[in-house]
Design a protein around this motif. Structure first.
Motif, PDB file in Angstrom:
ATOM      1  N   TYR A   1      51.874  87.824  71.117  1.00  0.00           N
ATOM      2  CA  TYR A   1      52.546  87.775  69.797  1.00  0.00           C
ATOM      3  C   TYR A   1      51.210  88.888  69.024  1.00  0.00           C
ATOM      4  O   TYR A   1      50.006  88.390  69.099  1.00  0.00           O
ATOM      5  CB  TYR A   1      53.149  86.825  68.925  1.00  0.00           C
ATOM      6  N   GLU A   2      51.449  89.982  68.507  1.00  0.00           N
ATOM      7  CA  GLU A   2      50.681  91.022  67.847  1.00  0.00           C
ATOM      8  C   GLU A   2      50.750  91.041  66.492  1.00  0.00           C
ATOM      9  O   GLU A   2      51.985  91.268  65.889  1.00  0.00           O
ATOM     10  CB  GLU A   2      50.324  92.168  68.497  1.00  0.00           C
ATOM     11  N   PRO A   3      49.457  89.487  65.669  1.00  0.00           N
ATOM     12  CA  PRO A   3      50.260  90.170  63.953  1.00  0.00           C
ATOM     13  C   PRO A   3      49.824  91.308  63.514  1.00  0.00           C
ATOM     14  O   PRO A   3      50.548  91.131  62.243  1.00  0.00           O
ATOM     15  CB  PRO A   3      49.514  88.932  63.862  1.00  0.00           C
ATOM     16  N   MET A   4      49.069  92.325  63.887  1.00  0.00           N
ATOM     17  CA  MET A   4      48.230  93.523  62.970  1.00  0.00           C
ATOM     18  C   MET A   4      49.491  94.666  63.022  1.00  0.00           C
ATOM     19  O   MET A   4      49.026  95.662  63.553  1.00  0.00           O
ATOM     20  CB  MET A   4      47.428  93.909  63.351  1.00  0.00           C
ATOM     21  N   VAL A   5      51.013  94.146  62.880  1.00  0.00           N
ATOM     22  CA  VAL A   5      52.139  95.432  63.052  1.00  0.00           C
ATOM     23  C   VAL A   5      52.200  96.116  61.748  1.00  0.00           C
ATOM     24  O   VAL A   5      51.892  95.666  60.485  1.00  0.00           O
ATOM     25  CB  VAL A   5      53.225  95.360  63.955  1.00  0.00           C
ATOM     26  N   LYS A   6      52.293  97.690  61.773  1.00  0.00           N
ATOM     27  CA  LYS A   6      53.241  98.055  60.033  1.00  0.00           C
ATOM     28  C   LYS A   6      54.143  97.428  59.525  1.00  0.00           C
ATOM     29  O   LYS A   6      55.448  96.720  61.150  1.00  0.00           O
ATOM     30  CB  LYS A   6      53.639  99.559  60.220  1.00  0.00           C
TER      31      LYS A   6
END
Length: 507
Positions: free
Chosen positions: A310-315
């Motif tokens: 999981y990548e939290p820093m998406v637009k």
């Protein structure tokens, strides 16, 4: 023999059913295909997993564990050896061996068969039967998500070669339950496999009752004609069900991801600013609070926060009506009459006949009307709707991805090689940079390095908006209190049914 009373169960009392030790599950949709080499929809997979077994499966926490294998060895990054459990028998009594495993995978890999399961297996170069219980897989190149793709249910070669296309009408597996009958849009009957290699189930059988109408499902549950519903209930009815002292409710956060999909070949929707305007024109917070009763969690993209990749820093695209209107102006679609009734343009939104999905579609319709987009809602019975989505016959639609574990889902959904029928890139998204990153992610064995690649993929895809992310479901099961041993899986699996029993002393 299975009790004849099973086939007249609607005329039986609740106690008579309980004495037969038969579990009745209410299903919202009819399965579209019970051949595991072709099935894609949730209803089909839930039934299939009780009839068949796979080399590997995901446990209740999403971890990959052995199913038909005792163990496996990784000789190098392209060669894997699997040692099968001995004494596993198909429902006709013949033993399952390496020959059946090879036959199953060879069938899927043969492009002439057009199996939709080929997407995660195309790097398989060779399958060798070492002996009766040992099989070797050789890859053409390093392929990081290979093991998670070995969850394909194994079919018996001797039965399939005899039955051919008729196999779908009477599937034979090694699972805890045997197929007995399937009356389309009515019911599916399974009977206990007393010779199951992990031990006989405690139930004599299962009846899946196909009940598309929610009111009917609820009444059948309350009358005791249905024992279990999983996620086939609207949040608004939960307070009513909680008051019923004959029922119990369990909940668990899920990994099922709901989204709005676009046809990116459409002249309007291929414009990124239009897709962003739609994303900003939808007030997810209000829908989550007032319609879904906070039984979902807002999604930023396909992988849940519990996924290691999981990548939290998406637009992200918060609700912003003015921003949405400005984007549509810039995209070349000015409002012809300001806040008047004339729309900037019209889009067709496809959905199923599920009452909750239709209600949400109507909310989307009203919200997007405020930014000048007219939405025409078209709802269909499940089979027709899903067929349209698979064939690309849509402008916009909403669906749910079930059971996302490995990030290789991005290849299946967004790689330019995954246009149907080979994959599920149904919106025809195509981006060479994304293709290259996904290809790199598939070859990277080091977990930390692989995570960095998929973080970048998530960021880039979130910028592109091929989907509008909606939410992750909280899974809910409502059941009669006599049901014991049932567990909620994050991907809506019904695998725990093999351990379920009905407690006799409950009134």
């Amino acid at each position: 023999m299975f009790p004849a009373a099973v086939f007249i169960h609607l005329g039986c009392s609740k106690n008579e059913l309980k004495n037969q030790n038969i579990l009745i599950i209410g299903m919202e949709n009819s399965p579209t295909n019970l051949d595991p080499r072709f099935a894609l929809d949730l209803a089909s997979s839930q039934v299939i997993q009780l009839i068949f077994n796979s080399l590997l499966i995901h446990d209740i926490n999403g971890n990959l564990i052995p199913d038909l294998v005792e163990k496996w060895e990784i000789l190098n990054n392209t060669e894997y050896i699997f040692y099968l459990k001995k004494g596993v028998r198909f429902h006709d009594g013949l033993e399952m061996t390496s020959v059946d495993v090879k036959f199953t995978y060879d069938f899927v890999l043969n492009t002439e068969n057009q199996s939709p399961k080929i997407g995660g297996l195309e790097k398989l170069k060779k399958i060798e039967v070492v002996d009766k219980y040992t099989i070797k897989f050789v890859l053409s190149e390093v392929f990081a998500p290979f093991l998670p793709n070995l969850t394909l249910p194994i079919v018996p070669r001797h039965v399939v070669e005899k039955m051919g296309d008729s196999f779908v009408k009477h599937p034979v597996g090694t699972g805890p339950f045997k197929f007995r009958s399937f009356n389309i849009d009515d019911e599916i009957v399974l009977i206990s496999n007393k010779d199951y290699f992990e031990g006989s189930p405690r139930l004599n059988g299962i009846i899946f009752k196909i009940l598309p109408d929610e009111t009917v499902r609820l009444l059948e549950l309350e009358k005791g004609n249905v024992h279990l519903l999983q996620n086939a209930i609207s949040p608004d009815v939960l307070p009513r069900l909680k008051k019923n002292n004959r029922l119990k409710i369990i909940k668990r956060p899920g990994t099922n991801y709901s989204y709005i999909g676009f046809n990116l070949n459409d002249p309007i929707l291929k414009k990124r600013m239009v897709r962003e305007a739609i994303a900003r024109g939808i007030d997810r917070d209000s829908i989550i609070q007032y319609i879904l009763r906070n039984l979902v969690t807002k999604a930023s993209f396909m992988l849940s926060s519990n996924n290691w990749f999981y990548e939290p820093m998406v637009k992200k695209y918060p609700y912003d009506l003015q921003k949405a209107k400005d984007l549509l102006d810039k995209a070349g679609y000015p409002d012809p009459d300001g806040d008047g009734p004339k729309p900037r343009f019209t889009l067709t939104y496809k959905t199923s006949q599920n009452e909750l999905r239709k209600l949400i579609a109507e909310v989307f319709q009203e919200q997007l009307r405020k930014i000048g987009i007219e939405i025409i809602i078209k709802s269909y019975e499940w089979g027709t709707f899903f067929s349209d989505i698979k064939s690309g016959n849509f402008q916009i639609y909403s669906l749910t991805w079930v059971g996302i574990n490995d990030p290789d889902i991005f290849h299946y959904t967004f790689h330019s090689e995954s246009f149907p029928p080979k994959g599920a890139n149904r919106g025809k998204y195509s981006n060479k940079d994304i293709d290259e990153l996904i290809d790199r992610g598939r070859k990277e064995i080091n977990m930390e390095a692989r995570k960095k690649i998929y973080s970048l993929i998530q960021k880039k895809l979130a910028e592109e908006i091929p989907y509008v992310s909606l939410w992750f479901a909280v899974n809910i099961a409502v059941m009669r209190k006599e049901i014991q041993g049932f567990q909620l899986y994050p991907d809506e699996s019904l695998y725990s049914i093999k351990n379920v029993y009905l407690k006799r002393d409950n009134p």
